[in-house]
Design an enzyme around this catalytic site. Structure first.
Site, PDB file in Angstrom:
ATOM      1  N   THR B  16       0.826  -1.215   0.000  1.00  0.00           N
ATOM      2  CA  THR B  16       0.000   0.000   0.000  1.00  0.00           C
ATOM      3  C   THR B  16       0.857   1.262   0.000  1.00  0.00           C
ATOM      4  OG1 THR B  16      -0.046   0.035   2.424  1.00  0.00           O
ATOM      5  CG2 THR B  16      -1.799  -1.188   1.314  1.00  0.00           C
ATOM      6  N   ASP B  17       0.207   2.401  -0.289  1.00  0.00           N
ATOM      7  CA  ASP B  17       0.899   3.676  -0.162  1.00  0.00           C
ATOM      8  C   ASP B  17       0.044   4.661   0.632  1.00  0.00           C
ATOM      9  OD1 ASP B  17      -0.996   4.924  -1.819  1.00  0.00           O
ATOM     10  OD2 ASP B  17       0.271   4.848  -3.582  1.00  0.00           O
ATOM     11  N   ALA B  18       0.558   5.876   0.781  1.00  0.00           N
ATOM     12  CA  ALA B  18      -0.099   6.856   1.645  1.00  0.00           C
ATOM     13  C   ALA B  18      -1.463   7.298   1.119  1.00  0.00           C
ATOM     14  CB  ALA B  18       0.814   8.069   1.846  1.00  0.00           C
ATOM     15  N   GLY B  19      -1.830   6.889  -0.095  1.00  0.00           N
ATOM     16  CA  GLY B  19      -3.171   7.145  -0.585  1.00  0.00           C
ATOM     17  C   GLY B  19      -4.171   6.158   0.030  1.00  0.00           C
ATOM     18  N   GLY B  20      -3.649   5.183   0.789  1.00  0.00           N
ATOM     19  CA  GLY B  20      -4.508   4.198   1.442  1.00  0.00           C
ATOM     20  C   GLY B  20      -4.823   3.010   0.548  1.00  0.00           C
TER      21      GLY B  20
END
Lengths: 154, 154, 154, 154
Positions: B16-20
Protein backbone atom coordinates in the site's frame (compact mmCIF):
# COMPACT_ATOMS: atom_id res chain seq x y z
CA UNK A 1 36.80 5.50 11.02
CA UNK A 2 35.23 8.32 12.95
CA UNK A 3 33.94 10.62 10.25
CA UNK A 4 30.24 10.80 9.56
CA UNK A 5 28.97 10.71 5.98
CA UNK A 6 25.60 12.31 5.18
CA UNK A 7 23.26 11.85 2.25
CA UNK A 8 19.86 13.42 1.47
CA UNK A 9 16.85 11.21 0.80
CA UNK A 10 13.48 12.51 -0.35
CA UNK A 11 10.33 10.57 0.57
CA UNK A 12 8.26 9.56 -2.47
CA UNK A 13 4.94 7.70 -2.81
CA UNK A 14 6.84 4.43 -3.26
CA UNK A 15 8.23 4.79 0.28
CA UNK A 16 4.94 5.24 2.11
CA UNK A 17 2.24 2.84 3.29
CA UNK A 18 -1.47 3.03 4.12
CA UNK A 19 -0.60 4.34 7.58
CA UNK A 20 0.33 7.55 5.77
CA UNK A 21 3.99 7.21 6.80
CA UNK A 22 7.21 5.73 5.49
CA UNK A 23 7.02 1.92 5.57
CA UNK A 24 9.54 0.86 8.20
CA UNK A 25 11.36 -1.63 5.97
CA UNK A 26 12.27 1.20 3.62
CA UNK A 27 14.68 2.77 6.12
CA UNK A 28 16.95 -0.16 5.29
CA UNK A 29 16.91 1.09 1.70
CA UNK A 30 17.65 4.66 2.79
CA UNK A 31 20.53 3.46 4.97
CA UNK A 32 21.94 1.41 2.12
CA UNK A 33 21.81 4.35 -0.29
CA UNK A 34 23.86 6.35 2.22
CA UNK A 35 26.38 3.50 2.62
CA UNK A 36 26.66 3.12 -1.14
CA UNK A 37 27.29 6.85 -1.59
CA UNK A 38 29.77 6.80 1.29
CA UNK A 39 31.70 4.02 -0.49
CA UNK A 40 31.44 5.94 -3.76
CA UNK A 41 32.86 9.02 -1.99
CA UNK A 42 35.89 6.83 -1.19
CA UNK A 43 36.20 5.87 -4.86
CA UNK A 44 34.56 2.47 -4.37
CA UNK A 45 31.84 1.38 -6.77
CA UNK A 46 30.44 -1.97 -5.68
CA UNK A 47 29.85 -3.33 -9.17
CA UNK A 48 33.45 -2.60 -10.16
CA UNK A 49 34.72 -3.86 -6.79
CA UNK A 50 33.01 -7.18 -7.48
CA UNK A 51 34.53 -7.45 -10.94
CA UNK A 52 37.98 -6.58 -9.64
CA UNK A 53 38.06 -8.61 -6.42
CA UNK A 54 35.36 -11.25 -6.75
CA UNK A 55 34.03 -10.01 -3.41
CA UNK A 56 30.77 -8.53 -2.29
CA UNK A 57 29.44 -6.77 0.79
CA UNK A 58 26.45 -8.50 2.39
CA UNK A 59 24.42 -7.35 5.35
CA UNK A 60 24.63 -9.85 8.22
CA UNK A 61 22.88 -8.01 11.07
CA UNK A 62 20.54 -5.05 11.36
CA UNK A 63 19.10 -3.42 14.46
CA UNK A 64 16.76 -0.47 14.00
CA UNK A 65 14.79 1.72 16.37
CA UNK A 66 11.97 3.86 15.01
CA UNK A 67 11.44 7.11 16.90
CA UNK A 68 9.15 9.23 14.74
CA UNK A 69 7.49 8.69 11.36
CA UNK A 70 8.38 10.42 8.10
CA UNK A 71 5.77 11.37 5.51
CA UNK A 72 5.41 12.00 1.79
CA UNK A 73 7.60 14.88 0.54
CA UNK A 74 9.75 14.91 3.69
CA UNK A 75 13.44 15.45 3.17
CA UNK A 76 15.68 13.24 5.29
CA UNK A 77 19.34 13.40 6.08
CA UNK A 78 20.77 9.91 6.35
CA UNK A 79 24.14 9.39 7.99
CA UNK A 80 26.66 6.56 8.10
CA UNK A 81 29.66 6.16 10.37
CA UNK A 82 31.90 3.12 10.78
CA UNK A 83 32.04 2.07 14.44
CA UNK A 84 33.96 -1.17 14.03
CA UNK A 85 36.22 -2.52 11.31
CA UNK A 86 37.15 -6.17 11.59
CA UNK A 87 38.96 -8.64 9.36
CA UNK A 88 35.94 -9.80 7.42
CA UNK A 89 33.24 -7.36 8.48
CA UNK A 90 32.41 -3.88 9.64
CA UNK A 91 29.69 -2.27 11.68
CA UNK A 92 28.12 1.10 10.94
CA UNK A 93 25.95 3.37 12.98
CA UNK A 94 23.33 5.03 10.81
CA UNK A 95 20.70 7.66 11.47
CA UNK A 96 17.81 9.16 9.55
CA UNK A 97 16.82 12.68 10.51
CA UNK A 98 14.00 14.88 9.30
CA UNK A 99 15.25 18.09 7.78
CA UNK A 100 13.15 21.19 8.40
CA UNK A 101 10.96 22.22 5.40
CA UNK A 102 13.12 25.22 4.57
CA UNK A 103 16.12 23.00 3.85
CA UNK A 104 15.97 23.01 0.10
CA UNK A 105 17.50 20.45 -2.24
CA UNK A 106 19.95 23.21 -3.17
CA UNK A 107 21.22 23.42 0.40
CA UNK A 108 21.91 19.72 0.17
CA UNK A 109 24.13 20.05 -2.86
CA UNK A 110 27.13 19.63 -0.61
CA UNK A 111 25.27 17.16 1.55
CA UNK A 112 28.20 14.84 2.17
CA UNK A 113 30.06 17.62 3.93
CA UNK A 114 27.02 19.17 5.58
CA UNK A 115 27.14 19.52 9.33
CA UNK A 116 24.38 18.03 11.43
CA UNK A 117 21.46 20.44 11.41
CA UNK A 118 20.70 21.61 14.94
CA UNK A 119 16.96 21.26 14.52
CA UNK A 120 16.78 17.95 12.67
CA UNK A 121 14.58 15.42 14.44
CA UNK A 122 15.84 11.87 14.80
CA UNK A 123 13.47 9.47 13.01
CA UNK A 124 15.35 6.19 13.04
CA UNK A 125 18.74 4.97 14.13
CA UNK A 126 20.43 1.73 13.29
CA UNK A 127 23.40 -0.52 13.75
CA UNK A 128 24.23 -2.40 10.54
CA UNK A 129 26.82 -5.16 10.33
CA UNK A 130 28.26 -5.99 6.94
CA UNK A 131 30.40 -8.90 5.89
CA UNK A 132 32.72 -9.29 2.93
CA UNK A 133 32.03 -12.50 1.02
CA UNK A 134 33.02 -14.37 -2.09
CA UNK A 135 30.52 -13.25 -4.75
CA UNK A 136 30.14 -16.79 -6.11
CA UNK A 137 29.99 -18.87 -2.94
CA UNK A 138 28.85 -16.13 -0.51
CA UNK A 139 31.39 -17.52 1.99
CA UNK A 140 33.13 -14.97 4.27
CA UNK A 141 36.44 -13.60 3.04
CA UNK A 142 39.05 -11.38 4.66
CA UNK A 143 38.65 -7.80 3.55
CA UNK A 144 41.31 -6.95 0.94
CA UNK A 145 44.10 -4.85 2.55
CA UNK A 146 43.61 -2.02 0.05
CA UNK A 147 39.95 -1.87 1.02
CA UNK A 148 40.76 -1.86 4.75
CA UNK A 149 43.25 0.92 4.13
CA UNK A 150 40.63 3.05 2.37
CA UNK A 151 37.96 2.37 4.98
CA UNK A 152 40.39 3.23 7.77
CA UNK A 153 40.96 6.62 6.22
CA UNK A 154 37.27 7.43 5.87
CA UNK B 1 -2.62 -21.15 -25.26
CA UNK B 2 -6.17 -20.37 -24.36
CA UNK B 3 -6.46 -21.53 -20.76
CA UNK B 4 -6.53 -19.01 -17.97
CA UNK B 5 -4.38 -19.56 -14.89
CA UNK B 6 -5.47 -17.96 -11.58
CA UNK B 7 -3.52 -17.21 -8.42
CA UNK B 8 -4.60 -15.59 -5.14
CA UNK B 9 -2.74 -12.54 -3.83
CA UNK B 10 -3.35 -10.98 -0.43
CA UNK B 11 -2.73 -7.25 0.05
CA UNK B 12 -0.26 -6.50 2.87
CA UNK B 13 1.09 -3.24 4.32
CA UNK B 14 4.11 -3.51 2.00
CA UNK B 15 1.79 -3.20 -1.01
CA UNK B 16 0.00 0.00 0.00
CA UNK B 17 0.90 3.68 -0.16
CA UNK B 18 -0.10 6.86 1.65
CA UNK B 19 -3.17 7.15 -0.59
CA UNK B 20 -4.51 4.20 1.44
CA UNK B 21 -4.51 1.93 -1.61
CA UNK B 22 -2.23 -0.53 -3.38
CA UNK B 23 0.69 1.33 -4.99
CA UNK B 24 0.13 0.96 -8.73
CA UNK B 25 3.64 -0.33 -9.47
CA UNK B 26 2.94 -3.32 -7.26
CA UNK B 27 0.41 -4.80 -9.67
CA UNK B 28 3.43 -5.65 -11.83
CA UNK B 29 4.65 -7.76 -8.88
CA UNK B 30 1.25 -9.42 -8.49
CA UNK B 31 1.12 -10.20 -12.20
CA UNK B 32 4.61 -11.65 -12.11
CA UNK B 33 3.77 -13.91 -9.17
CA UNK B 34 0.88 -15.29 -11.19
CA UNK B 35 3.08 -15.82 -14.26
CA UNK B 36 5.72 -17.53 -12.12
CA UNK B 37 3.15 -19.87 -10.58
CA UNK B 38 1.65 -20.53 -14.00
CA UNK B 39 5.09 -21.59 -15.26
CA UNK B 40 5.57 -23.67 -12.11
CA UNK B 41 2.21 -25.36 -12.78
CA UNK B 42 3.72 -26.43 -16.12
CA UNK B 43 6.74 -27.85 -14.32
CA UNK B 44 8.96 -24.86 -15.15
CA UNK B 45 11.03 -23.30 -12.38
CA UNK B 46 12.85 -20.25 -13.71
CA UNK B 47 16.01 -20.72 -11.66
CA UNK B 48 16.39 -24.31 -12.90
CA UNK B 49 15.42 -23.27 -16.44
CA UNK B 50 18.28 -20.78 -16.41
CA UNK B 51 20.77 -23.37 -15.18
CA UNK B 52 19.61 -25.89 -17.77
CA UNK B 53 19.23 -23.65 -20.81
CA UNK B 54 21.25 -20.51 -20.08
CA UNK B 55 18.11 -18.55 -20.95
CA UNK B 56 15.95 -16.16 -19.03
CA UNK B 57 12.54 -14.52 -19.46
CA UNK B 58 12.65 -10.72 -19.43
CA UNK B 59 9.73 -8.34 -19.61
CA UNK B 60 9.95 -6.14 -22.71
CA UNK B 61 6.61 -4.33 -22.69
CA UNK B 62 3.89 -3.67 -20.15
CA UNK B 63 0.57 -1.89 -20.58
CA UNK B 64 -1.69 -1.57 -17.55
CA UNK B 65 -5.04 0.08 -16.93
CA UNK B 66 -6.15 0.74 -13.37
CA UNK B 67 -9.92 0.57 -12.86
CA UNK B 68 -10.47 0.49 -9.10
CA UNK B 69 -8.12 0.53 -6.12
CA UNK B 70 -7.40 -2.36 -3.76
CA UNK B 71 -6.80 -1.86 -0.05
CA UNK B 72 -5.06 -3.49 2.90
CA UNK B 73 -6.33 -7.03 3.64
CA UNK B 74 -8.09 -7.33 0.27
CA UNK B 75 -7.84 -10.70 -1.42
CA UNK B 76 -7.20 -10.55 -5.16
CA UNK B 77 -7.46 -13.14 -7.86
CA UNK B 78 -4.76 -12.60 -10.44
CA UNK B 79 -5.03 -14.31 -13.81
CA UNK B 80 -2.66 -14.99 -16.68
CA UNK B 81 -3.45 -16.15 -20.19
CA UNK B 82 -1.10 -16.40 -23.17
CA UNK B 83 -2.50 -14.44 -26.10
CA UNK B 84 0.47 -14.70 -28.45
CA UNK B 85 3.40 -17.07 -28.64
CA UNK B 86 6.20 -16.07 -30.99
CA UNK B 87 9.67 -17.40 -31.73
CA UNK B 88 11.47 -15.38 -29.09
CA UNK B 89 8.66 -13.85 -27.08
CA UNK B 90 5.13 -14.24 -25.81
CA UNK B 91 2.36 -11.90 -24.76
CA UNK B 92 0.04 -12.49 -21.83
CA UNK B 93 -3.20 -10.88 -20.83
CA UNK B 94 -3.42 -10.51 -17.07
CA UNK B 95 -6.15 -9.31 -14.74
CA UNK B 96 -6.40 -8.56 -11.05
CA UNK B 97 -9.85 -8.89 -9.55
CA UNK B 98 -11.10 -8.19 -6.04
CA UNK B 99 -12.58 -11.26 -4.41
CA UNK B 100 -15.59 -10.69 -2.17
CA UNK B 101 -14.77 -10.74 1.60
CA UNK B 102 -16.40 -14.13 2.15
CA UNK B 103 -13.96 -15.84 -0.20
CA UNK B 104 -11.67 -17.40 2.33
CA UNK B 105 -8.11 -18.52 1.78
CA UNK B 106 -9.50 -22.03 2.03
CA UNK B 107 -11.70 -21.49 -1.01
CA UNK B 108 -8.58 -20.53 -2.85
CA UNK B 109 -6.80 -23.77 -2.12
CA UNK B 110 -7.57 -24.91 -5.62
CA UNK B 111 -7.07 -21.42 -6.97
CA UNK B 112 -5.40 -22.45 -10.18
CA UNK B 113 -8.47 -24.31 -11.26
CA UNK B 114 -11.00 -21.87 -9.78
CA UNK B 115 -13.52 -20.46 -12.16
CA UNK B 116 -13.89 -16.71 -12.49
CA UNK B 117 -16.06 -15.51 -9.60
CA UNK B 118 -19.20 -13.88 -10.92
CA UNK B 119 -19.02 -11.00 -8.47
CA UNK B 120 -15.31 -10.22 -8.59
CA UNK B 121 -14.62 -6.61 -9.54
CA UNK B 122 -11.94 -5.89 -12.10
CA UNK B 123 -9.19 -3.77 -10.51
CA UNK B 124 -6.47 -3.78 -13.12
CA UNK B 125 -5.83 -5.42 -16.47
CA UNK B 126 -2.63 -5.70 -18.37
CA UNK B 127 -0.87 -6.84 -21.47
CA UNK B 128 2.65 -8.09 -20.71
CA UNK B 129 5.20 -8.98 -23.39
CA UNK B 130 8.05 -11.24 -22.41
CA UNK B 131 11.19 -12.09 -24.32
CA UNK B 132 13.53 -15.04 -23.98
CA UNK B 133 17.15 -13.93 -23.73
CA UNK B 134 20.62 -15.27 -23.10
CA UNK B 135 21.15 -14.96 -19.31
CA UNK B 136 24.71 -13.70 -19.73
CA UNK B 137 24.39 -11.28 -22.66
CA UNK B 138 20.65 -10.53 -22.35
CA UNK B 139 20.44 -10.81 -26.15
CA UNK B 140 17.21 -12.28 -27.60
CA UNK B 141 17.20 -16.03 -28.23
CA UNK B 142 14.72 -18.34 -29.92
CA UNK B 143 12.53 -20.08 -27.38
CA UNK B 144 13.72 -23.70 -26.92
CA UNK B 145 11.33 -26.08 -28.77
CA UNK B 146 10.61 -28.04 -25.58
CA UNK B 147 9.54 -24.80 -23.90
CA UNK B 148 7.33 -23.81 -26.84
CA UNK B 149 5.76 -27.26 -26.75
CA UNK B 150 4.93 -26.91 -23.05
CA UNK B 151 3.62 -23.37 -23.41
CA UNK B 152 1.45 -24.43 -26.34
CA UNK B 153 -0.18 -27.03 -24.17
CA UNK B 154 -0.94 -24.67 -21.32
CA UNK C 1 1.60 -16.42 24.06
CA UNK C 2 3.73 -19.47 23.51
CA UNK C 3 2.34 -20.93 20.30
CA UNK C 4 4.24 -20.57 17.09
CA UNK C 5 2.41 -19.52 13.93
CA UNK C 6 3.85 -20.53 10.55
CA UNK C 7 3.24 -19.16 7.08
CA UNK C 8 4.73 -20.16 3.70
CA UNK C 9 6.44 -17.54 1.55
CA UNK C 10 7.65 -18.18 -1.99
CA UNK C 11 10.63 -16.19 -3.33
CA UNK C 12 9.82 -14.29 -6.54
CA UNK C 13 11.94 -12.08 -8.81
CA UNK C 14 10.70 -9.01 -6.92
CA UNK C 15 12.39 -10.31 -3.76
CA UNK C 16 15.88 -10.82 -5.18
CA UNK C 17 18.78 -8.48 -5.90
CA UNK C 18 21.80 -8.45 -8.19
CA UNK C 19 23.68 -10.60 -5.68
CA UNK C 20 21.39 -13.40 -6.85
CA UNK C 21 19.80 -13.70 -3.41
CA UNK C 22 16.84 -12.30 -1.48
CA UNK C 23 17.44 -8.61 -0.71
CA UNK C 24 17.85 -8.46 3.07
CA UNK C 25 15.25 -5.72 3.60
CA UNK C 26 12.60 -8.03 2.16
CA UNK C 27 12.73 -10.38 5.16
CA UNK C 28 10.93 -7.58 7.01
CA UNK C 29 8.13 -7.97 4.45
CA UNK C 30 8.09 -11.74 4.87
CA UNK C 31 7.95 -11.40 8.66
CA UNK C 32 5.11 -8.91 8.40
CA UNK C 33 3.09 -11.19 6.12
CA UNK C 34 3.39 -13.91 8.77
CA UNK C 35 2.35 -11.50 11.56
CA UNK C 36 -0.61 -10.31 9.50
CA UNK C 37 -1.75 -13.86 8.84
CA UNK C 38 -1.23 -14.75 12.49
CA UNK C 39 -3.52 -11.85 13.47
CA UNK C 40 -5.99 -12.95 10.78
CA UNK C 41 -5.93 -16.46 12.24
CA UNK C 42 -7.10 -14.85 15.50
CA UNK C 43 -9.94 -13.13 13.65
CA UNK C 44 -8.14 -9.77 13.52
CA UNK C 45 -8.02 -7.88 10.23
CA UNK C 46 -5.93 -4.74 10.65
CA UNK C 47 -8.01 -2.55 8.34
CA UNK C 48 -11.18 -3.41 10.25
CA UNK C 49 -9.38 -3.10 13.58
CA UNK C 50 -8.41 0.44 12.64
CA UNK C 51 -11.97 1.35 11.67
CA UNK C 52 -13.36 -0.17 14.86
CA UNK C 53 -10.80 1.05 17.41
CA UNK C 54 -8.99 3.97 15.76
CA UNK C 55 -5.76 2.16 16.61
CA UNK C 56 -2.94 0.81 14.53
CA UNK C 57 0.07 -1.46 15.05
CA UNK C 58 3.40 0.16 14.21
CA UNK C 59 6.82 -1.42 14.28
CA UNK C 60 9.10 0.32 16.79
CA UNK C 61 12.18 -1.92 16.84
CA UNK C 62 13.61 -4.61 14.61
CA UNK C 63 16.71 -6.75 15.08
CA UNK C 64 17.58 -9.27 12.38
CA UNK C 65 20.43 -11.71 11.88
CA UNK C 66 21.03 -13.17 8.45
CA UNK C 67 22.45 -16.69 8.48
CA UNK C 68 22.11 -18.01 4.93
CA UNK C 69 20.73 -16.53 1.73
CA UNK C 70 17.53 -17.56 -0.05
CA UNK C 71 17.22 -17.61 -3.83
CA UNK C 72 14.62 -17.35 -6.57
CA UNK C 73 11.94 -20.07 -6.37
CA UNK C 74 12.87 -21.04 -2.82
CA UNK C 75 9.99 -21.83 -0.51
CA UNK C 76 10.36 -20.41 3.01
CA UNK C 77 8.51 -21.13 6.20
CA UNK C 78 8.15 -17.97 8.22
CA UNK C 79 7.21 -18.20 11.89
CA UNK C 80 5.93 -15.75 14.48
CA UNK C 81 5.71 -16.20 18.25
CA UNK C 82 4.86 -13.58 20.87
CA UNK C 83 7.61 -13.42 23.47
CA UNK C 84 6.40 -10.37 25.40
CA UNK C 85 3.02 -8.69 25.70
CA UNK C 86 2.99 -5.32 27.41
CA UNK C 87 0.39 -2.62 27.91
CA UNK C 88 1.06 -0.74 24.71
CA UNK C 89 3.37 -3.04 22.82
CA UNK C 90 4.41 -6.60 22.13
CA UNK C 91 7.56 -8.34 21.00
CA UNK C 92 7.68 -11.26 18.61
CA UNK C 93 10.38 -13.69 17.72
CA UNK C 94 10.31 -14.53 14.04
CA UNK C 95 12.26 -16.96 11.88
CA UNK C 96 12.55 -17.66 8.18
CA UNK C 97 13.56 -21.18 7.23
CA UNK C 98 14.27 -22.74 3.88
CA UNK C 99 11.98 -25.63 3.13
CA UNK C 100 13.50 -28.55 1.25
CA UNK C 101 12.62 -28.64 -2.50
CA UNK C 102 10.25 -31.58 -2.12
CA UNK C 103 7.97 -29.59 0.19
CA UNK C 104 5.23 -28.75 -2.25
CA UNK C 105 2.74 -25.92 -1.99
CA UNK C 106 0.18 -28.64 -1.30
CA UNK C 107 2.02 -29.74 1.81
CA UNK C 108 1.77 -26.18 2.99
CA UNK C 109 -1.98 -26.04 2.71
CA UNK C 110 -2.20 -26.47 6.45
CA UNK C 111 0.91 -24.37 6.96
CA UNK C 112 -0.30 -22.57 10.05
CA UNK C 113 -0.53 -25.85 11.90
CA UNK C 114 2.52 -27.45 10.33
CA UNK C 115 5.19 -28.59 12.69
CA UNK C 116 8.72 -27.32 12.28
CA UNK C 117 10.36 -29.36 9.53
CA UNK C 118 13.36 -31.21 10.88
CA UNK C 119 15.52 -30.42 7.90
CA UNK C 120 14.62 -26.77 7.34
CA UNK C 121 17.65 -24.50 7.40
CA UNK C 122 17.48 -21.27 9.37
CA UNK C 123 17.95 -18.31 7.02
CA UNK C 124 17.11 -15.34 9.19
CA UNK C 125 15.82 -14.74 12.70
CA UNK C 126 14.41 -11.60 14.17
CA UNK C 127 13.05 -9.84 17.18
CA UNK C 128 10.29 -7.39 16.23
CA UNK C 129 8.73 -4.92 18.68
CA UNK C 130 5.35 -3.51 17.82
CA UNK C 131 3.47 -0.66 19.44
CA UNK C 132 -0.23 0.15 19.41
CA UNK C 133 -0.86 3.77 18.44
CA UNK C 134 -3.66 6.18 17.66
CA UNK C 135 -4.11 5.97 13.87
CA UNK C 136 -4.50 9.74 13.54
CA UNK C 137 -1.81 11.05 15.90
CA UNK C 138 0.46 7.95 15.93
CA UNK C 139 0.81 8.46 19.70
CA UNK C 140 1.10 5.29 21.84
CA UNK C 141 -2.15 3.91 23.25
CA UNK C 142 -2.90 1.13 25.70
CA UNK C 143 -3.81 -2.06 23.89
CA UNK C 144 -7.60 -2.57 24.04
CA UNK C 145 -8.45 -5.28 26.64
CA UNK C 146 -10.30 -7.39 24.07
CA UNK C 147 -7.19 -7.38 21.93
CA UNK C 148 -4.94 -8.32 24.85
CA UNK C 149 -7.33 -11.13 25.68
CA UNK C 150 -7.14 -12.50 22.14
CA UNK C 151 -3.37 -12.15 21.93
CA UNK C 152 -2.98 -13.90 25.29
CA UNK C 153 -4.86 -16.88 23.95
CA UNK C 154 -2.80 -17.19 20.82
CA UNK D 1 3.19 21.75 -21.90
CA UNK D 2 6.12 21.17 -24.17
CA UNK D 3 9.10 21.52 -21.85
CA UNK D 4 10.96 18.45 -20.73
CA UNK D 5 11.92 18.04 -17.07
CA UNK D 6 14.93 15.87 -16.19
CA UNK D 7 15.92 14.21 -12.94
CA UNK D 8 18.92 12.01 -12.06
CA UNK D 9 18.35 8.56 -10.55
CA UNK D 10 21.14 6.34 -9.25
CA UNK D 11 20.68 2.55 -9.33
CA UNK D 12 21.08 0.92 -5.90
CA UNK D 13 20.94 -2.70 -4.73
CA UNK D 14 17.26 -2.24 -3.86
CA UNK D 15 16.49 -1.60 -7.55
CA UNK D 16 18.10 -4.73 -8.98
CA UNK D 17 17.00 -8.36 -9.25
CA UNK D 18 18.66 -11.74 -9.61
CA UNK D 19 18.99 -11.18 -13.36
CA UNK D 20 21.67 -8.66 -12.39
CA UNK D 21 19.65 -5.77 -13.80
CA UNK D 22 17.08 -3.22 -12.64
CA UNK D 23 13.78 -4.96 -11.89
CA UNK D 24 11.38 -3.70 -14.56
CA UNK D 25 8.66 -2.63 -12.11
CA UNK D 26 11.10 -0.17 -10.56
CA UNK D 27 11.11 2.06 -13.63
CA UNK D 28 7.61 3.07 -12.51
CA UNK D 29 9.22 4.31 -9.29
CA UNK D 30 11.92 6.19 -11.20
CA UNK D 31 9.31 7.80 -13.44
CA UNK D 32 7.24 8.82 -10.43
CA UNK D 33 10.24 10.42 -8.71
CA UNK D 34 10.78 12.53 -11.82
CA UNK D 35 7.08 13.52 -11.96
CA UNK D 36 7.13 14.41 -8.27
CA UNK D 37 10.21 16.58 -8.70
CA UNK D 38 8.70 18.16 -11.81
CA UNK D 39 5.63 19.11 -9.78
CA UNK D 40 7.89 20.36 -6.97
CA UNK D 41 9.76 22.49 -9.52
CA UNK D 42 6.38 24.14 -10.24
CA UNK D 43 5.88 24.80 -6.53
CA UNK D 44 3.52 21.86 -6.06
CA UNK D 45 4.07 19.49 -3.15
CA UNK D 46 1.56 16.66 -3.32
CA UNK D 47 1.06 16.31 0.44
CA UNK D 48 0.26 20.03 0.75
CA UNK D 49 -1.86 19.93 -2.41
CA UNK D 50 -3.96 17.21 -0.83
CA UNK D 51 -4.42 19.17 2.39
CA UNK D 52 -5.33 22.33 0.48
CA UNK D 53 -7.59 20.90 -2.22
CA UNK D 54 -8.73 17.48 -0.97
CA UNK D 55 -7.50 16.11 -4.29
CA UNK D 56 -4.89 13.58 -5.27
CA UNK D 57 -3.16 12.45 -8.44
CA UNK D 58 -3.60 8.75 -9.23
CA UNK D 59 -2.06 6.79 -12.06
CA UNK D 60 -4.75 5.35 -14.34
CA UNK D 61 -2.73 3.94 -17.25
CA UNK D 62 0.88 3.00 -17.84
CA UNK D 63 2.55 1.72 -21.00
CA UNK D 64 6.28 0.95 -20.85
CA UNK D 65 8.76 -0.42 -23.35
CA UNK D 66 12.07 -1.75 -22.11
CA UNK D 67 14.95 -1.32 -24.56
CA UNK D 68 18.12 -2.02 -22.59
CA UNK D 69 18.80 -3.00 -18.99
CA UNK D 70 20.39 -0.82 -16.32
CA UNK D 71 22.73 -2.21 -13.67
CA UNK D 72 23.96 -1.48 -10.14
CA UNK D 73 25.71 1.90 -9.84
CA UNK D 74 24.37 3.15 -13.17
CA UNK D 75 23.31 6.77 -13.27
CA UNK D 76 20.08 7.40 -15.17
CA UNK D 77 18.51 10.56 -16.46
CA UNK D 78 14.74 10.33 -16.18
CA UNK D 79 12.59 12.79 -18.10
CA UNK D 80 8.95 13.85 -17.96
CA UNK D 81 6.97 15.88 -20.48
CA UNK D 82 3.24 16.54 -20.51
CA UNK D 83 1.77 15.47 -23.85
CA UNK D 84 -1.91 15.94 -23.05
CA UNK D 85 -3.74 17.97 -20.43
CA UNK D 86 -7.43 17.25 -20.05
CA UNK D 87 -10.12 18.33 -17.60
CA UNK D 88 -9.54 15.59 -15.07
CA UNK D 89 -6.36 13.95 -16.27
CA UNK D 90 -3.05 14.40 -18.02
CA UNK D 91 -0.69 12.19 -19.97
CA UNK D 92 3.09 12.33 -19.74
CA UNK D 93 5.78 10.89 -21.90
CA UNK D 94 8.69 9.70 -19.80
CA UNK D 95 12.10 8.29 -20.65
CA UNK D 96 14.94 6.74 -18.71
CA UNK D 97 18.38 7.08 -20.27
CA UNK D 98 21.74 5.72 -19.17
CA UNK D 99 24.25 8.48 -18.55
CA UNK D 100 27.83 7.74 -19.53
CA UNK D 101 30.13 6.85 -16.58
CA UNK D 102 31.98 10.17 -16.72
CA UNK D 103 28.79 12.10 -15.96
CA UNK D 104 29.40 12.83 -12.30
CA UNK D 105 26.76 13.61 -9.70
CA UNK D 106 28.21 17.13 -9.77
CA UNK D 107 27.32 17.54 -13.43
CA UNK D 108 23.78 16.67 -12.48
CA UNK D 109 23.46 19.45 -9.94
CA UNK D 110 21.50 21.42 -12.47
CA UNK D 111 19.86 18.29 -13.79
CA UNK D 112 16.43 19.78 -14.26
CA UNK D 113 17.80 22.23 -16.78
CA UNK D 114 20.32 19.84 -18.32
CA UNK D 115 20.04 19.29 -22.02
CA UNK D 116 19.66 15.78 -23.35
CA UNK D 117 23.11 14.19 -23.45
CA UNK D 118 24.00 13.21 -26.97
CA UNK D 119 25.41 9.85 -25.97
CA UNK D 120 22.81 8.74 -23.43
CA UNK D 121 21.28 5.39 -24.33
CA UNK D 122 17.52 4.98 -24.09
CA UNK D 123 16.68 2.27 -21.54
CA UNK D 124 12.94 2.59 -21.14
CA UNK D 125 10.21 4.89 -22.40
CA UNK D 126 6.70 5.25 -21.12
CA UNK D 127 3.34 6.88 -21.49
CA UNK D 128 1.74 7.53 -18.09
CA UNK D 129 -1.83 8.76 -17.66
CA UNK D 130 -2.75 10.41 -14.40
CA UNK D 131 -6.15 11.36 -13.05
CA UNK D 132 -7.12 13.89 -10.42
CA UNK D 133 -9.42 12.37 -7.80
CA UNK D 134 -11.10 13.16 -4.51
CA UNK D 135 -8.65 11.95 -1.83
CA UNK D 136 -11.45 10.45 0.28
CA UNK D 137 -13.65 8.80 -2.34
CA UNK D 138 -11.04 8.41 -5.11
CA UNK D 139 -13.71 9.57 -7.59
CA UNK D 140 -12.51 11.66 -10.57
CA UNK D 141 -12.59 15.44 -10.12
CA UNK D 142 -11.99 18.31 -12.50
CA UNK D 143 -8.46 19.64 -12.14
CA UNK D 144 -8.53 22.90 -10.13
CA UNK D 145 -8.09 25.89 -12.53
CA UNK D 146 -5.03 27.14 -10.63
CA UNK D 147 -3.43 23.74 -11.12
CA UNK D 148 -4.26 23.67 -14.83
CA UNK D 149 -2.81 27.16 -15.15
CA UNK D 150 0.46 26.06 -13.55
CA UNK D 151 0.68 22.85 -15.57
CA UNK D 152 0.03 24.78 -18.78
CA UNK D 153 2.99 26.97 -18.06
CA UNK D 154 5.37 24.11 -17.38
Amino acid sequence: MSQTFRWPVRVYWEDTDAGGIVFYANYLKFFERARTEWLRSLGLEQQRLREQTGGLFVVTETALRYHRPARLDDLLQVSARVTELGRASMTLQQKARLLPPQASQADLGDAAAASEPAVAELLCDASIRIGWVDAATLRPLRLPPALVHLLNQS
